[in-house]
Design a protein around this motif. Structure first.
Motif, PDB file in Angstrom:
ATOM      1  N   ASP A  44     -21.526 101.651  46.788  1.00  0.00           N
ATOM      2  CA  ASP A  44     -21.525 101.962  48.216  1.00  0.00           C
ATOM      3  C   ASP A  44     -20.259 102.750  48.550  1.00  0.00           C
ATOM      4  N   VAL A  45     -20.420 104.045  48.753  1.00  0.00           N
ATOM      5  CA  VAL A  45     -19.255 104.907  48.990  1.00  0.00           C
ATOM      6  C   VAL A  45     -18.537 104.542  50.289  1.00  0.00           C
ATOM      7  N   ALA A  46     -19.273 103.991  51.274  1.00  0.00           N
ATOM      8  CA  ALA A  46     -18.666 103.676  52.562  1.00  0.00           C
ATOM      9  C   ALA A  46     -17.759 102.450  52.484  1.00  0.00           C
ATOM     10  N   LEU A  47     -18.036 101.548  51.548  1.00  0.00           N
ATOM     11  CA  LEU A  47     -17.266 100.308  51.438  1.00  0.00           C
ATOM     12  C   LEU A  47     -16.211 100.355  50.341  1.00  0.00           C
ATOM     13  N   PHE A  48     -16.270 101.350  49.477  1.00  0.00           N
ATOM     14  CA  PHE A  48     -15.410 101.376  48.295  1.00  0.00           C
ATOM     15  C   PHE A  48     -13.931 101.265  48.645  1.00  0.00           C
ATOM     16  N   SER A  49     -13.454 102.107  49.548  1.00  0.00           N
ATOM     17  CA  SER A  49     -12.036 102.128  49.888  1.00  0.00           C
ATOM     18  C   SER A  49     -11.585 100.792  50.469  1.00  0.00           C
ATOM     19  N   SER A  55      -6.435  93.093  49.373  1.00  0.00           N
ATOM     20  CA  SER A  55      -5.570  92.268  48.539  1.00  0.00           C
ATOM     21  C   SER A  55      -4.304  91.920  49.299  1.00  0.00           C
ATOM     22  N   LEU A  56      -3.567  90.922  48.788  1.00  0.00           N
ATOM     23  CA  LEU A  56      -2.318  90.516  49.414  1.00  0.00           C
ATOM     24  C   LEU A  56      -1.330  91.666  49.504  1.00  0.00           C
ATOM     25  N   HIS A  57      -1.349  92.545  48.490  1.00  0.00           N
ATOM     26  CA  HIS A  57      -0.383  93.624  48.424  1.00  0.00           C
ATOM     27  C   HIS A  57      -0.926  94.934  48.979  1.00  0.00           C
ATOM     28  N   GLY A  58      -2.168  94.920  49.455  1.00  0.00           N
ATOM     29  CA  GLY A  58      -2.773  96.128  49.994  1.00  0.00           C
ATOM     30  C   GLY A  58      -2.859  96.073  51.506  1.00  0.00           C
ATOM     31  N   ARG A 134       8.333  98.079  53.394  1.00  0.00           N
ATOM     32  CA  ARG A 134       7.328  99.082  53.061  1.00  0.00           C
ATOM     33  C   ARG A 134       6.867  99.852  54.295  1.00  0.00           C
ATOM     34  N   PHE A 135       6.506 101.101  54.074  1.00  0.00           N
ATOM     35  CA  PHE A 135       5.772 101.885  55.069  1.00  0.00           C
ATOM     36  C   PHE A 135       4.599 102.533  54.359  1.00  0.00           C
ATOM     37  N   TYR A 136       3.424 102.440  54.972  1.00  0.00           N
ATOM     38  CA  TYR A 136       2.185 102.892  54.337  1.00  0.00           C
ATOM     39  C   TYR A 136       1.370 103.690  55.348  1.00  0.00           C
ATOM     40  N   SER A 137       0.773 104.803  54.915  1.00  0.00           N
ATOM     41  CA  SER A 137      -0.007 105.641  55.819  1.00  0.00           C
ATOM     42  C   SER A 137      -1.245 106.176  55.108  1.00  0.00           C
ATOM     43  N   THR A 138      -2.382 106.096  55.792  1.00  0.00           N
ATOM     44  CA  THR A 138      -3.635 106.695  55.323  1.00  0.00           C
ATOM     45  C   THR A 138      -4.165 107.596  56.423  1.00  0.00           C
ATOM     46  N   PRO A 139      -4.025 108.900  56.298  1.00  0.00           N
ATOM     47  CA  PRO A 139      -4.467 109.796  57.373  1.00  0.00           C
ATOM     48  C   PRO A 139      -5.944 110.190  57.261  1.00  0.00           C
ATOM     49  N   ASN A 140      -6.617 110.260  58.408  1.00  0.00           N
ATOM     50  CA  ASN A 140      -7.926 110.897  58.541  1.00  0.00           C
ATOM     51  C   ASN A 140      -8.971 110.359  57.560  1.00  0.00           C
ATOM     52  N   LEU A 141      -9.050 109.037  57.448  1.00  0.00           N
ATOM     53  CA  LEU A 141     -10.029 108.390  56.570  1.00  0.00           C
ATOM     54  C   LEU A 141     -11.403 108.402  57.234  1.00  0.00           C
ATOM     55  N   LEU A 142     -12.401 108.947  56.545  1.00  0.00           N
ATOM     56  CA  LEU A 142     -13.772 108.974  57.068  1.00  0.00           C
ATOM     57  C   LEU A 142     -14.421 107.615  56.844  1.00  0.00           C
ATOM     58  N   ARG A 183       4.257  92.151  59.296  1.00  0.00           N
ATOM     59  CA  ARG A 183       3.948  93.577  59.335  1.00  0.00           C
ATOM     60  C   ARG A 183       3.422  93.960  60.716  1.00  0.00           C
ATOM     61  N   TYR A 184       3.538  95.244  61.009  1.00  0.00           N
ATOM     62  CA  TYR A 184       3.038  95.793  62.266  1.00  0.00           C
ATOM     63  C   TYR A 184       2.391  97.139  61.952  1.00  0.00           C
TER      64      TYR A 184
END
Length: 336
Positions: A44-49, A55-58, A134-142, A183-184
């Motif tokens: 399922d491509v829509a659920l993969f990401s 996870s605890l670290h994700g 940590r700082f984490y960014s995911t831009p423009n995820l479909l 986290r925020y």
């Protein structure tokens, strides 16, 4: 947006200062580079990401995924990942700064291609006391094509996530370790779904039991509160605000000097907090269950290979049936 620019500017400036300090500090060590290449099969491509990051670290609390977005078919996904790290010593202790870039490239469904970027600083006050920022960014995820309550039409739903976190890690004894996470973050949607823009915060403890030198068991819990803009727009009847409870169990074992095994179980419950009459989420909830197993084999001091399997299921209280996702992974990593 001004808040996000301020956060990003702060992280960039902080990273620059840490790198300058690392270059000038006495006892500085060498840079290291860890390159990873994974090949995934997903049904399922829509659920993969979302499944990969549960996870605890994700990022265990993913953007809202309506069932209409799921069931989009299987695919092969290439995941390149590169982490560059630099440890250095200073009068305040030892610090390691790492920058990580990652991408998911879909063979059949390139619309879902996306990447992420992260910065981490791990500071060691003493061998038993550490702090991880940590700082984490995911831009423009479909997320897929969804019905917009703002336009009453079908439109691409995309989201950009920015998340900052702090984790204190304290070794209590030879066998026990306690970690406290805070986290925020913000999730910003495209115009057709901007009422789902969400601010959220998370707190939770992680307890690690080092049963032997080669085996460790982890129990983690997160409490998260998310507030969406839709709570102020009752006419749309689409408030995705929530209270989230997340529990993770993990076992890491070095079976031999070369072979390592990881087992994980993750449970998540989203209690939707909408009070809007006519909103399908009012008095509703969502549950997510995930099991996974990963085996790593060390070919040499620099080369490792990975074989992994994940299986998840999701259920909305106001919908019939379960939504499943299965992922199989074959990968390799090399340390420069």
């Amino acid at each position: 947006m001004s808040l996000l620019r301020s956060i990003e500017r702060f992280c960039r400036i902080g990273l620059i200062h840490l790198l300058i300090l690392g270059a000038t500090a006495s006892g500085a060590e060498e840079w290291s580079v860890n390159a990873v290449g994974n090949l995934h099969y997903t049904d399922d491509v829509a659920l993969f990401s979302a499944t990969r990051r549960l996870s605890l670290h994700g990022d265990p609390t993913q953007p809202v995924l309506d069932s209409v977005l799921t069931g989009k078919g299987s695919d092969m996904v290439i995941e390149p990942e590169l982490t560059v790290a630099r440890p250095f010593a200073s009068p305040w202790g030892r610090t390691e700064v790492a920058v990580r870039g990652q991408a998911f490239v879909y063979a059949v469904n390139p619309r879902f291609n996306h990447g992420s970027f992260g910065i981490q600083a791990l500071h060691e006050f003493t061998p038993d006391t550490k702090m991880r920022v940590r700082f984490y960014s995911t831009p423009n995820l479909l997320l897929g094509d969804n019905e917009s309550k703002r336009t009453d039409s079908l439109a691409e739903e995309r989201v950009t996530s920015h998340i900052g976190s702090v984790r204190l890690e304290q070794r209590l004894s030879d066998s026990w370790e306690l970690r406290l996470l805070a986290r925020y973050g913000v999730r910003l949607y495209n115009d057709a779904f901007e009422h789902q823009n969400t601010n959220f915060w998370t707190v939770g403890p992680h307890l690690v039991w080092h049963m032997t030198e080669r085996m460790a068991f982890t129990l983690g819990y997160h409490y998260e509160r998310g507030l969406a803009d839709g709570r102020h727009q009752p006419e749309l009847r689409d408030d995705t605000s929530y209270i989230n409870h997340y529990v993770a169990l993990g076992l890491e074992a070095e079976l031999t000097k070369r072979l390592g095994l990881e087992l994980g179980f993750h449970y998540e419950r989203n209690n939707w907090t909408s009070g809007i009459v006519g909103d399908e989420r009012k008095d509703g909830h969502e549950t997510v269950v995930l099991g996974e197993i990963n085996a790593r084999y060390r070919l040499s001091e620099r080369w490792n290979v990975l074989l992994g399997f994940q299986r998840s299921q999701r259920k909305q209280s106001f919908e019939e049936g379960l939504v499943h996702n299965t992922n199989v992974t074959l990968g390799a990593s090399y340390v420069f």
